[in-house]
Motif scaffolding. Structure first.
Motif, mmCIF file in Angstrom:
data_model
loop_
_atom_site.group_PDB
_atom_site.id
_atom_site.type_symbol
_atom_site.label_atom_id
_atom_site.label_comp_id
_atom_site.label_asym_id
_atom_site.label_seq_id
_atom_site.Cartn_x
_atom_site.Cartn_y
_atom_site.Cartn_z
ATOM 1 N N GLY A 1 0.801 -1.219 0.000
ATOM 2 C CA GLY A 1 0.000 0.000 0.000
ATOM 3 C C GLY A 1 0.832 1.267 0.000
ATOM 4 N N ARG A 2 0.191 2.351 0.410
ATOM 5 C CA ARG A 2 0.866 3.651 0.431
ATOM 6 C C ARG A 2 2.041 3.705 1.406
ATOM 7 N N PRO A 3 1.901 3.106 2.616
ATOM 8 C CA PRO A 3 3.063 3.121 3.529
ATOM 9 C C PRO A 3 4.293 2.460 2.906
ATOM 10 N N GLY A 4 4.076 1.351 2.208
ATOM 11 C CA GLY A 4 5.201 0.674 1.569
ATOM 12 C C GLY A 4 5.817 1.507 0.464
ATOM 13 N N ILE B 1 7.640 4.816 10.033
ATOM 14 C CA ILE B 1 6.588 4.159 9.250
ATOM 15 C C ILE B 1 6.629 2.644 9.453
ATOM 16 N N THR B 2 7.828 2.077 9.441
ATOM 17 C CA THR B 2 7.965 0.633 9.660
ATOM 18 C C THR B 2 7.378 0.224 11.007
ATOM 19 N N ARG B 3 7.632 1.035 12.010
ATOM 20 C CA ARG B 3 7.144 0.753 13.356
ATOM 21 C C ARG B 3 5.613 0.821 13.431
ATOM 22 N N ALA C 1 10.753 3.637 17.609
ATOM 23 C CA ALA C 1 11.530 4.174 16.491
ATOM 24 C C ALA C 1 12.842 4.801 16.952
ATOM 25 N N ALA C 2 12.804 5.549 18.053
ATOM 26 C CA ALA C 2 14.027 6.197 18.545
ATOM 27 C C ALA C 2 15.083 5.166 18.912
ATOM 28 N N GLU C 3 14.657 4.049 19.487
ATOM 29 C CA GLU C 3 15.603 3.007 19.874
ATOM 30 C C GLU C 3 16.188 2.312 18.655
#
Length: 298
Positions: free
Chosen positions: A77-80, A174-176, A239-241
């Protein structure tokens, strides 16, 4: 399911996520060692590395999706698509930035990625623990010591380096937050973009057997495995980690060159590396409730 069971599951999930992201950093850190041995031009390096990365990631997608490759690509989809564009942009900006500023400046801006990922993460409902903020500040200081800090780069160098870091931070966020979607096809698409951009400047006829072997190692091992590990681990921890742990790449890169090519790093590089490792260790080994919160709903 009791709250105690949920807490144990989250702790195990975080441990797996940290391991996978650390493995991604290890894979990426071999770039300098392998690319030092190549004798082809930059265009051929980028195109060859991206080509074999596409093959490696495509094989991974085929196995994990049980042959439903087309379905897997459609499902991102759009995120990918956003990840594919941002990841390709980040990779391209990294290479182009090296032509406008020093390696030290690019690496320093790369160290800003954890902070940028933390800021972006807060906008989508993922607060950052105090331990993580402290670890990021310490890691940034360590990278600054390793590379000597930024040395007054020009506007183009700043813009490209900052764009590189922002793009990479956005990929992690986004991955998270789209963890229900397999992002491996998106990473494969990103390398297709890199290949399409670099292919016109490549010279395949100049690639000998040794260079071909190195390009296979770079594409499948350094880029391919690194991106696959990132897409797996990036779902499991904040995400920060993720961005903080990927700074291991900056530390390990000079060590591989030292071990295999006998290029001894400076005392500042070693001291800064120890500081970065300490910051990552404090974050990953600290545990506790503040590091075991479930991610916000996708």
């Amino acid at each position: 399911m009791t709250s105690a069971t949920i807490a144990v599951d989250l702790t195990r999930q975080h441990r797996r996520g940290r391991l996978y992201v650390a493995l991604a950093a290890v894979a990426w850190s071999t770039a300098g060692l392998l690319q030092r041995e190549l004798t082809v031009n930059i265009g051929t390096q980028l195109a060859g590395r991206a080509f074999f990365a596409v093959l490696g990631i495509l094989a991974y997608v085929a196995v994990t999706e049980r042959g439903r490759v087309v379905h897997a690509f459609r499902a991102i989809g759009r995120p990918g698509l956003a990840i594919a564009v941002l990841m390709a942009a980040s990779s391209g900006a990294f290479i182009v930035a090296l032509n406008y500023t020093s390696v030290a400046n690019v690496l320093f801006f790369q160290a800003l990625a954890p902070i940028l990922a933390a800021v972006l993460g807060t906008f989508v409902g993922e607060p950052v623990a105090r331990r993580t903020w402290i670890a990021m500040a310490v890691a940034l200081a360590g990278v600054g010591l390793m590379v000597g800090g930024p040395s007054h780069p020009g506007a183009a160098g700043i813009a490209l380096s900052l764009f590189m870091s922002v793009s990479f931070a956005a990929v992690i966020v986004i991955t998270r937050h789209q963890r229900e979607v397999s992002m491996a096809p998106a990473t494969c698409a990103s390398q297709l973009v890199v290949f399409a951009a670099a292919a016109p400047f490549s010279h395949p006829g100049a690639v000998g057997a040794r260079d071909a072997g190195l390009l296979v190692a770079l594409g499948i091992g350094q880029i391919g495995l690194g991106l696959v590990f990132l897409t797996i681990g990036g779902r499991l921890i904040p995400a920060a980690e993720v961005a903080l742990i990927t700074l291991l790449e900056v530390v390990l890169g000079p060590l591989w060159v030292w071990a295999f090519l006998s290029e001894e790093p400076s005392a500042a590089t070693l001291a800064g590396g120890v500081i970065v490792l300490a910051a990552v260790a404090v974050q990953t080994l600290g545990g506790g409730a503040e590091n075991s919160q479930p991610p916000p709903p996708p």
